[in-house]
Enzyme design. Structure first.
Site, PDB file in Angstrom:
ATOM      1  N   LYS A 167      87.509  42.769  56.651  1.00  0.00           N
ATOM      2  CA  LYS A 167      88.109  44.153  56.933  1.00  0.00           C
ATOM      3  C   LYS A 167      87.098  44.937  57.641  1.00  0.00           C
ATOM      4  CE  LYS A 167      87.132  46.914  53.168  1.00  0.00           C
ATOM      5  NZ  LYS A 167      86.491  47.994  53.490  1.00  0.00           N
ATOM      6  N   ASN A 168      85.588  44.731  57.269  1.00  0.00           N
ATOM      7  CA  ASN A 168      84.837  45.771  57.818  1.00  0.00           C
ATOM      8  C   ASN A 168      84.477  45.585  59.392  1.00  0.00           C
ATOM      9  OD1 ASN A 168      84.829  47.050  55.621  1.00  0.00           O
ATOM     10  ND2 ASN A 168      82.845  46.133  54.747  1.00  0.00           N
ATOM     11  N   CYS A 203      81.469  59.345  48.792  1.00  0.00           N
ATOM     12  CA  CYS A 203      82.462  58.619  48.108  1.00  0.00           C
ATOM     13  C   CYS A 203      82.038  58.057  46.965  1.00  0.00           C
ATOM     14  CB  CYS A 203      82.831  57.425  49.132  1.00  0.00           C
ATOM     15  SG  CYS A 203      82.171  56.128  48.948  1.00  0.00           S
ATOM     16  N   ARG A 232      76.374  58.844  51.306  1.00  0.00           N
ATOM     17  CA  ARG A 232      76.758  58.177  52.498  1.00  0.00           C
ATOM     18  C   ARG A 232      76.907  59.083  53.724  1.00  0.00           C
ATOM     19  NH1 ARG A 232      81.261  53.878  51.349  1.00  0.00           N
ATOM     20  NH2 ARG A 232      80.476  52.832  53.112  1.00  0.00           N
ATOM     21  N   ASP A 252      78.019  44.546  48.541  1.00  0.00           N
ATOM     22  CA  ASP A 252      79.461  44.717  48.173  1.00  0.00           C
ATOM     23  C   ASP A 252      79.885  43.390  47.470  1.00  0.00           C
ATOM     24  OD1 ASP A 252      80.687  45.370  51.623  1.00  0.00           O
ATOM     25  OD2 ASP A 252      79.944  46.694  49.934  1.00  0.00           O
ATOM     26  N   ARG A 268      92.926  48.359  49.032  1.00  0.00           N
ATOM     27  CA  ARG A 268      92.210  48.599  50.242  1.00  0.00           C
ATOM     28  C   ARG A 268      91.808  47.865  51.062  1.00  0.00           C
ATOM     29  NH1 ARG A 268      88.483  54.036  49.685  1.00  0.00           N
ATOM     30  NH2 ARG A 268      88.304  53.166  51.885  1.00  0.00           N
TER      31      ARG A 268
END
Ligand code: EPZ
Length: 430
Positions: free
Chosen positions: A22-23, A117, A122, A305, A397
């Site tokens: 995803k990233n 967030c 961030r 993560d 997500r």
């Protein structure tokens, strides 16, 4: 709102295919608009964040052709609007990659300033520092970042902090600046390398991605490419930890074992057996797990993560462990939820002190963010009894078909939306 309902206790056994990262994909989608030719991107994960980024690209006039759920063709020649609307940034911070891409190509861009967030404030000061160093005027008014430049000139940029986003955003802009740019103290994540490889396949000249010094020689134009995204190291790590938590035996397929080294090392430390193949890793957790110490660090260190998932297995490991979160200032919010399942964790500033317990008991919990949500599901899979996880849109997500992949490994898990469906599942498993 949809929820996952889980009957814990089954060891997860079998093979699971890992999707695209995803990233990496979020940034690579942004690079696709930097040429006027058509870019084909394959191995995209079919998750909410990717779909929002594609909406944002269409929102500025990019042409998006969804070939299938994992392949897209993008053409940036018709872009007419250089302002990325707040609605997209509000949904995904990573739409700020369009700032670096548009600034590099059009020397002008506007993107709403991302807010904080669930895991911390961030800031994006390093991104803006890089754009200014390349010669852009960057102003912030009414929550909008406006960046513009007569010409972008290559320069030497030192990042005060290792930042994945800043490294990638600056690299994109510098790819089309005049002259040479050096980014020092760059992030070395596999997805930084993937973005550099994609840009180079479009005609950019980027060397050193994956080290802490990236050297870029700007080019005037970029051209089409057909690019295949690398596997998602965090999705892979999440399933590997699910094997550890449930005393299972899982092989994650379509992975790059080197990208998983920090994750694999910790699983060995707590007592799992690991078998590495060319593009797969097998995790067998037949023995009781034991304590260890973890500090999250930029790649190749242990990934932030994977921090919530690490807590979940340490909380049911023998002995006392510690996890130090060195990247984000507020990434232990899930601890209160995990405590409702019996975990014994004390958080002091950015350190979690974890005293292992025998077993979780199922409870109703709420996902506070993407990775913590996935971690709570893993806890439910290991728990005695039934767990219901609310707010699973966070999980969706970044994880494609999460509950279906878990069910294929023997988990008793379903996605439900009503009390009736909850009762039906409860009757079925009791
Ligand atoms: C990326 O976020 C990932 N998101 C995050 O994954 C991941 O946790 C993070 O990198 C670290 O690996 C995407 O790639 C879309 P950073 P990013 O810039 O780029 C500070 C997930 O679960 N910082 O490397 O925002 C920042 O506050 C998500 O998939 C500044 O101070 O992370 C943090 O403390 C969650 N100023 C540290 O640097 C800046 O200008 C690292 O952040 C930028 C960052």
């Amino acid at each position: 709102m949809d929820q996952y309902i889980i009957k814990g206790g089954n060891p997860l056994v079998g093979e699971v295919e890992i999707g695209g990262a995803k990233n990496a994909a979020l940034a690579i989608l942004a690079t696709a608009i930097m040429t006027d030719e058509t870019v084909t991107i394959e191995n995209l994960p079919d998750v909410r964040d990717i779909n929002v980024m594609l909406d944002a690209i269409e929102g500025i006039g990019g042409v998006v052709d969804r070939v299938d759920s994992h392949t897209v063709k993008i053409n940036g020649s018709m872009i007419s609007n250089l302002t990325v609307a707040y609605e997209y940034i509000k949904k995904i911070r990573a739409s700020y990659y369009l700032l670096g891409a548009l600034l590099g190509k059009y020397k002008k861009a506007e993107v709403a300033l991302p807010g904080g967030c669930d895991i911390g404030s961030r800031p994006i000061d390093l991104h803006l520092k890089g754009f200014r160093a390349l010669g852009a005027n960057v102003d912030i008014h009414h929550g909008l970042i406006s960046a513009s430049a007569e010409t972008l000139k290559g320069t030497h940029i030192y990042l005060d902090k290792v930042s994945v986003g800043a490294t990638i955003n600056i690299m994109m802009t510098a790819a089309m600046a005049e002259g040479k740019t050096t980014i020092e103290n760059a992030a070395k994540e596999p997805h930084v390398v993937d973005v550099a490889n994609c840009l180079n396949s479009m005609g950019a000249n980027i060397r050193g991605a994956g080290t802490d010094v990236i050297r870029i020689s700007g080019v005037e134009k970029l051209h089409k490419t057909d690019y295949f995204i690398i596997p998602d190291q965090i999705e892979a790590g999440t399933f590997m930890f699910a094997a550890a938590a449930t005393r299972g035996d899982i092989t994650v397929k379509n992975v790059i074992p080197k990208h998983l080294e920090a994750t694999t090392a910790k699983l060995l430390e707590v007592g799992c057996e690991i078998e590495e193949l060319d593009d797969a890793v097998r995790v067998v957790a037949s023995k009781p797990l034991h304590h260890t110490q973890v500090t999250t660090l930029p790649y190749p260190g242990f990934p932030t993560d994977m921090q919530p998932q690490m807590s979940v297995i340490l909380a049911i490991s023998e002995g006392t462990s510690t996890i130090t979160e060195s990247i984000f200032e507020n990434r232990f919010k899930y601890v209160d939820e995990l405590s409702r399942m019996g975990a014994n964790i004390k958080v002091e500033s950015n350190i979690a002190i974890i005293t292992g317990i025998e077993k979780y008991t199922g409870a109703r919990v709420s996902a506070p963010d993407l990775r913590a949500g996935a971690a709570l599901v893993i806890a439910g899979l290991a728990a005695e009894g039934i767990t219901i996880v609310d707010d699973i849109y966070y999980i969706e997500r970044g994880y494609e078909n999460f509950h279906l992949k878990l069910a294929s490994l023997g988990a008793q898990i379903e996605k439900v939306a009503t009390e009736k469906e909850i009762q039906k599942f409860t009757l079925k498993v009791s």
